[in-house]
Design a protein around this motif. Structure first.
Motif, PDB file in Angstrom:
ATOM      1  N   TRP A 159      36.926   7.085   3.695  1.00  0.00           N
ATOM      2  CA  TRP A 159      37.882   6.290   4.466  1.00  0.00           C
ATOM      3  C   TRP A 159      37.811   4.817   4.075  1.00  0.00           C
ATOM      4  O   TRP A 159      36.727   4.284   3.797  1.00  0.00           O
ATOM      5  N   PHE A 160      38.962   4.175   4.091  1.00  0.00           N
ATOM      6  CA  PHE A 160      39.052   2.725   3.977  1.00  0.00           C
ATOM      7  C   PHE A 160      39.887   2.214   5.135  1.00  0.00           C
ATOM      8  O   PHE A 160      40.916   2.803   5.479  1.00  0.00           O
ATOM      9  N   GLY A 161      39.434   1.127   5.737  1.00  0.00           N
ATOM     10  CA  GLY A 161      40.174   0.605   6.868  1.00  0.00           C
ATOM     11  C   GLY A 161      39.577  -0.675   7.388  1.00  0.00           C
ATOM     12  O   GLY A 161      38.996  -1.467   6.628  1.00  0.00           O
ATOM     13  N   ILE A 162      39.698  -0.876   8.715  1.00  0.00           N
ATOM     14  CA  ILE A 162      39.341  -2.145   9.340  1.00  0.00           C
ATOM     15  C   ILE A 162      38.383  -1.898  10.496  1.00  0.00           C
ATOM     16  O   ILE A 162      38.646  -1.056  11.367  1.00  0.00           O
ATOM     17  N   SER A 163      37.277  -2.628  10.489  1.00  0.00           N
ATOM     18  CA  SER A 163      36.343  -2.623  11.612  1.00  0.00           C
ATOM     19  C   SER A 163      36.619  -3.864  12.454  1.00  0.00           C
ATOM     20  O   SER A 163      36.586  -4.984  11.945  1.00  0.00           O
ATOM     21  N   ARG A 164      36.879  -3.644  13.755  1.00  0.00           N
ATOM     22  CA  ARG A 164      37.135  -4.777  14.635  1.00  0.00           C
ATOM     23  C   ARG A 164      35.871  -5.098  15.424  1.00  0.00           C
ATOM     24  O   ARG A 164      35.286  -4.220  16.059  1.00  0.00           O
ATOM     25  N   ARG A 165      35.450  -6.361  15.392  1.00  0.00           N
ATOM     26  CA  ARG A 165      34.236  -6.797  16.073  1.00  0.00           C
ATOM     27  C   ARG A 165      34.560  -7.926  17.059  1.00  0.00           C
ATOM     28  O   ARG A 165      35.588  -8.604  16.938  1.00  0.00           O
ATOM     29  N   LYS A 166      33.646  -8.159  17.984  1.00  0.00           N
ATOM     30  CA  LYS A 166      33.826  -9.222  18.966  1.00  0.00           C
ATOM     31  C   LYS A 166      33.496 -10.574  18.334  1.00  0.00           C
ATOM     32  O   LYS A 166      32.465 -10.724  17.683  1.00  0.00           O
ATOM     33  N   MET A 173      41.203   3.630  10.609  1.00  0.00           N
ATOM     34  CA  MET A 173      41.279   4.262   9.298  1.00  0.00           C
ATOM     35  C   MET A 173      42.701   4.121   8.756  1.00  0.00           C
ATOM     36  O   MET A 173      43.653   4.568   9.378  1.00  0.00           O
ATOM     37  N   MET A 174      42.830   3.492   7.580  1.00  0.00           N
ATOM     38  CA  MET A 174      44.137   3.301   6.959  1.00  0.00           C
ATOM     39  C   MET A 174      44.363   4.236   5.784  1.00  0.00           C
ATOM     40  O   MET A 174      45.481   4.686   5.551  1.00  0.00           O
ATOM     41  N   ASN A 175      43.297   4.528   5.024  1.00  0.00           N
ATOM     42  CA  ASN A 175      43.435   5.408   3.860  1.00  0.00           C
ATOM     43  C   ASN A 175      42.307   6.429   3.849  1.00  0.00           C
ATOM     44  O   ASN A 175      41.140   6.064   3.980  1.00  0.00           O
ATOM     45  N   GLU A 176      42.658   7.690   3.708  1.00  0.00           N
ATOM     46  CA  GLU A 176      41.674   8.740   3.445  1.00  0.00           C
ATOM     47  C   GLU A 176      41.936   9.261   2.045  1.00  0.00           C
ATOM     48  O   GLU A 176      43.044   9.720   1.737  1.00  0.00           O
ATOM     49  N   VAL A 177      40.926   9.200   1.176  1.00  0.00           N
ATOM     50  CA  VAL A 177      41.104   9.535  -0.232  1.00  0.00           C
ATOM     51  C   VAL A 177      39.903  10.348  -0.700  1.00  0.00           C
ATOM     52  O   VAL A 177      38.855  10.371  -0.044  1.00  0.00           O
ATOM     53  N   PRO A 178      40.037  11.034  -1.818  1.00  0.00           N
ATOM     54  CA  PRO A 178      38.867  11.722  -2.379  1.00  0.00           C
ATOM     55  C   PRO A 178      37.739  10.739  -2.684  1.00  0.00           C
ATOM     56  O   PRO A 178      37.981   9.599  -3.087  1.00  0.00           O
ATOM     57  N   THR A 179      36.517  11.157  -2.490  1.00  0.00           N
ATOM     58  CA  THR A 179      35.358  10.308  -2.754  1.00  0.00           C
ATOM     59  C   THR A 179      35.410   9.764  -4.180  1.00  0.00           C
ATOM     60  O   THR A 179      35.694  10.498  -5.132  1.00  0.00           O
ATOM     61  N   GLY A 180      35.153   8.472  -4.310  1.00  0.00           N
ATOM     62  CA  GLY A 180      35.186   7.826  -5.611  1.00  0.00           C
ATOM     63  C   GLY A 180      36.516   7.201  -5.956  1.00  0.00           C
ATOM     64  O   GLY A 180      36.634   6.537  -6.989  1.00  0.00           O
ATOM     65  N   THR A 181      37.512   7.361  -5.100  1.00  0.00           N
ATOM     66  CA  THR A 181      38.833   6.779  -5.328  1.00  0.00           C
ATOM     67  C   THR A 181      38.909   5.404  -4.685  1.00  0.00           C
ATOM     68  O   THR A 181      38.475   5.212  -3.544  1.00  0.00           O
ATOM     69  N   TYR A 197      38.650 -11.642  18.113  1.00  0.00           N
ATOM     70  CA  TYR A 197      38.056 -10.614  17.264  1.00  0.00           C
ATOM     71  C   TYR A 197      37.843 -11.096  15.833  1.00  0.00           C
ATOM     72  O   TYR A 197      38.506 -12.026  15.358  1.00  0.00           O
ATOM     73  N   VAL A 198      36.921 -10.401  15.168  1.00  0.00           N
ATOM     74  CA  VAL A 198      36.768 -10.469  13.721  1.00  0.00           C
ATOM     75  C   VAL A 198      37.246  -9.130  13.165  1.00  0.00           C
ATOM     76  O   VAL A 198      36.813  -8.069  13.638  1.00  0.00           O
ATOM     77  N   TYR A 199      38.121  -9.171  12.197  1.00  0.00           N
ATOM     78  CA  TYR A 199      38.632  -7.959  11.550  1.00  0.00           C
ATOM     79  C   TYR A 199      38.063  -7.906  10.134  1.00  0.00           C
ATOM     80  O   TYR A 199      38.286  -8.816   9.331  1.00  0.00           O
ATOM     81  N   MET A 200      37.331  -6.832   9.823  1.00  0.00           N
ATOM     82  CA  MET A 200      36.644  -6.726   8.536  1.00  0.00           C
ATOM     83  C   MET A 200      37.109  -5.477   7.795  1.00  0.00           C
ATOM     84  O   MET A 200      37.135  -4.388   8.375  1.00  0.00           O
ATOM     85  N   ALA A 201      37.469  -5.640   6.531  1.00  0.00           N
ATOM     86  CA  ALA A 201      37.744  -4.478   5.691  1.00  0.00           C
ATOM     87  C   ALA A 201      36.422  -3.775   5.388  1.00  0.00           C
ATOM     88  O   ALA A 201      35.446  -4.415   4.998  1.00  0.00           O
ATOM     89  N   VAL A 202      36.391  -2.462   5.598  1.00  0.00           N
ATOM     90  CA  VAL A 202      35.175  -1.683   5.369  1.00  0.00           C
ATOM     91  C   VAL A 202      35.545  -0.335   4.756  1.00  0.00           C
ATOM     92  O   VAL A 202      36.713   0.067   4.729  1.00  0.00           O
ATOM     93  N   SER A 203      34.510   0.358   4.281  1.00  0.00           N
ATOM     94  CA  SER A 203      34.675   1.738   3.832  1.00  0.00           C
ATOM     95  C   SER A 203      33.698   2.614   4.594  1.00  0.00           C
ATOM     96  O   SER A 203      32.654   2.145   5.055  1.00  0.00           O
ATOM     97  N   VAL A 204      34.040   3.890   4.729  1.00  0.00           N
ATOM     98  CA  VAL A 204      33.182   4.850   5.431  1.00  0.00           C
ATOM     99  C   VAL A 204      33.122   6.121   4.595  1.00  0.00           C
ATOM    100  O   VAL A 204      34.160   6.706   4.256  1.00  0.00           O
TER     101      VAL A 204
END
Length: 744
Positions: free
Chosen positions: A134-141, A186-194, A107-114
């Motif tokens: 949301w901030f977290g990790i997208s796992r790809r093949k 999803m690792m962190n859910e925060v107010p938009t702009g944080t 896998y490739v593990y990528m830090a992403v935001s949503v």
């Protein structure tokens, strides 16, 4: 205020209002090239504009990540100097890239935001609720990073909706957004702009380690199930390297510490006693470990080097470096070349010991600027030989030929040499980086804009000066050069401020904006006694037009309050151009305009080219960066009785797809060059206003141009052989278009 009366047009040379666009378009025979990117998109590839993290596979494939690339290549894969693929799913529809990436064999593990596009994206489990991010990790093949590697069932998309993009075709059982969400942790859910980014990742085939930086902890996950197994406390953890013995090297204090450090942990999170003896001024931004246990550290401090550390008799000691000490700022400051690093962000190593280094011109702690100062990714053999390099150097940028060197081109903070005997894309060479944050930390490029600015270069009193307008035409930066002492560096020389908020970060500036700064001490520092507030009662703030004519006068076009002209007053004792509010002329809005947008003055003919709106061609507030719908040329401007030579309507079809309007124009030689937002350049005869034809991008760049998103996005230069070089901002894929056109 000068008194002006506008004479009637000259009958022999005027048509009152003519259509600029002919019914049958004439496409001019122009050659297409570009500057600033290794790849022109002719084959569908380009180098991304920012890189803040890399992960290197044993075979030398390099996987990258960054918060933003204009065309969605935040997470890309490179090998042997080629862009192989970009992962996608990190741009648009609420998604963004990030500052960390890791690999294992699967896998490739990528830090992403949503995000949710201000609440317009709705779907349980796919996007956060309105007001959240949301901030977290997208796992790809690993075999195809475009494919999400699912570890949970896809969300039920029957009720998902996208109210921001009506007509998208609805949702289906294989909604790609649901597929991405099923491979997203999803690792962190925060107010938009944080800010809550994941700033470090490392992986083995069994375990994934993630730096939850704002939460001050390392989180440990099963690499297959993505279930959390453990956490431990670390102060602001950043990038992570997993050693062959299972231990972890972690950058600490990555967010706020002036001098981050590197800590060594066991796989279970115990702090180990051994440390890396980093230099006192080191700023570690990435760490990697090779197959022999050697630790590599990317140092973005004054050294601008990769530092090597090896274990000897139970202790780590520095065992070598990669890169000239001082990087691009050593020797001839600003001169790029092998091992002359500039803003390190990532380091990695493959199974053969080849080292890979990523830079973005500033480093990872200046995220907004990282998308404008120039990304590079390069590979070095164990003996230090450069194997390859790719460059994505330009974003929200234009180009202007150096008036003292016709084969030299300035952009907002770079210089390129041209060799027009070479094929398209090979006819440019990056030779100068203009911003020196170590010598001139007050440079407003670091304090006012996310991007350097659009260039106008002028030669005055035998010296070259660079004037930069920002993306929203708020203020004007002025730079001088001293090659003997500062190499390629552009030295802050002057600054004309606009509104208060855009210049609030300028050191020691008076409140309120609307001031002029001049480097009276000649040291490039901003001190309080070097500012002159505007007390004339005539404000320059507001408007879309800046122009610096060939005599050095600065023209500022107000939307409704006329046209201001700051006269060039020569050079002061330090070599700075002199401008003063007391030596400023203001001209009333000329007929037939009701609103103005641009004014371009040509001293050689005493002609002023003005654009804007009239009662018959009124403004549409939805097109706020455009030049307007009417272009008028006035002759004898300085006489006090200017003559209107012609008034023409410009292309303007706001309902067209893509929209057809004019967002920028310039005058050079015998022609006016006017560019549409999608990059088509209309060429007009400057004496009659009649359109000669249109320049469109060729196959060399995939017949594609990104959005021109700035008020000064086009420039031109007439060469001695009669050929014109036309430069156009190209936001989409990290370059500036260069067209070569020779009139028949």
């Amino acid at each position: 205020m000068p008194r002006f009366s506008f004479a009637k047009p000259l009958a022999a040379t005027l048509c009152l209002v003519v259509a600029c666009a002919a019914s049958a378009e004439t496409v001019l025979n122009a050659k297409t090239s570009w500057i600033g990117n290794t790849f022109g998109f002719g084959d569908g590839t380009w180098t991304q504009i920012n890189i803040t993290a890399i992960a290197v596979a044993p075979d030398g494939k390099v996987y990258t990540n960054a918060p933003w690339d204009e065309s969605g290549a935040e997470a890309s894969t490179y090998q042997n100097g080629k862009m192989l693929v970009f992962a996608g799913g990190t741009h648009g529809w609420g998604t963004g890239g990030g500052n960390a990436i890791a690999l294992n064999h699967h896998y490739v593990y990528m830090a992403v935001s949503v995000g949710n596009e201000k609440g317009h994206l709705v779907g349980q489990g796919i996007w956060p609720q309105k007001g959240k991010q949301w901030f977290g990790i997208s796992r790809r093949k690993i075999e195809d990073p475009k494919l999400s590697a699912l570890f949970q069932p896809p969300a039920n998309t029957a009720n998902a909706a996208n109210t921001a993009n009506a007509g998208s075709g609805g949702n289906t059982a294989v909604d790609p957004h649901a597929q991405l969400a099923a491979g997203f942790l999803m690792m962190n859910e925060v107010p938009t702009g944080t800010r809550a980014d994941i700033d470090g990742l490392a992986a083995s085939d069994t375990t994934l380690y993630a730096a939850n930086s704002t939460q001050n902890r390392i989180e440990v996950y099963d690499a297959e199930s993505m279930q959390r197994k453990a956490t431990w406390t670390v102060h602001e953890p950043g990038h992570i390297a997993l050693a062959g013995d299972g231990t972890l090297w972690v950058i600490t204090g990555s967010l706020t510490d002036p001098a981050p450090r590197i800590a060594h942990y066991s796989a279970s999170g115990q702090l180990l006693a051994d440390t890396l003896p980093l230099p006192a001024d080191a700023v570690p931004v990435d760490v990697a470990v090779d197959a022999h246990g050697k630790v590599l550290v990317a140092d973005n401090g004054p050294r601008q080097q990769v530092l090597f550390f090896s274990k000897n008799e139970g202790r780590y000691a520095e065992s070598g470096t990669l890169g000239e000490r001082g990087g691009i700022f050593s020797g001839v400051a600003g001169r790029p070349g092998p091992q002359r690093f500039n803003g390190l962000t990532g380091v990695g190593v493959d199974a053969r010991g080849n080292v890979y280094v990523a830079t973005n011109g500033i480093g990872p702690r200046y995220a907004p600027l990282g998308a404008g100062l120039g990304a590079t990714l390069e590979s070095y053999a164990p003996d230090g030989r450069q194997l390859w390099q790719v460059q994505g150097l330009l974003f929200v940028d234009g180009a202007w030929v150096d008036p003292a060197r016709p084969d030299s081109v300035y952009t907002g903070n770079k210089r390129f040499d041209l060799d027009l005997t070479k094929p398209p894309g090979q006819d440019w060479k990056y030779v100068g980086f203009l911003s020196n944050r170590f010598r001139y930390p007050d440079d407003p490029v670091f304090h006012t804009d996310q991007w350097p600015g659009l260039p106008i270069a002028r030669q005055l009193k035998g010296h070259t000066f660079l004037y930069l307008t920002d993306m929203y035409a708020d203020h004007l930066k002025i730079y001088r050069f001293d090659a003997a002492h500062d190499g390629e560096t552009a030295i802050p020389s002057g600054f004309i401020a606009g509104r208060e908020r855009p210049v609030a970060g300028v050191p020691d500036a008076p409140p309120g904006g609307d001031w002029i700064w001049r480097d009276t001490r000649g040291d490039g520092k901003f001190t309080s006694d070097e500012f002159t507030p505007n007390t004339t009662g005539t404000k320059l703030a507001g408007g879309w037009g800046w122009w610096v004519d060939s005599a050095g006068d600065i023209w500022r076009t107000s939307d409704t309050k006329g046209i201001h002209r700051l006269h060039f007053g020569g050079l002061d004792a330090k070599g700075n151009p002199l401008y003063s509010y007391e030596d400023m002329a203001t001209y009333p809005m000329p007929q037939p305009f009701t609103e103005l947008r641009r004014a371009i003055y040509v001293p050689e003919t005493d002609s002023l080219y003005v654009t804007g709106y009239t009662a018959e061609a009124p403004v549409d507030r939805g097109f706020w960066k455009e030049v307007g719908r009417v272009l008028v040329r006035y002759d004898n401007w300085s006489s006090g009785k200017p003559v209107q030579r012609y008034a023409i309507t410009l292309p303007w079809q706001p309902q067209a797809k893509p929209v057809q309007t004019i967002i920028g124009l310039t005058v050079e030689g015998q022609y006016v060059f006017a560019v549409e937002p999608v990059g088509a350049v209309h060429v007009l005869d400057k004496d009659s206003g009649k359109e000669v034809g249109v320049i469109r991008p060729g196959a060399e760049v995939g017949k594609a141009s990104g959005w021109v998103d700035v008020p000064n996005g086009v420039s031109a230069y007439r060469r001695s052989n009669g050929e014109y070089l036309v430069f156009v901002e190209e936001d989409a894929r990290g370059k500036v278009m260069m067209y070569r056109w020779k009139p028949a």
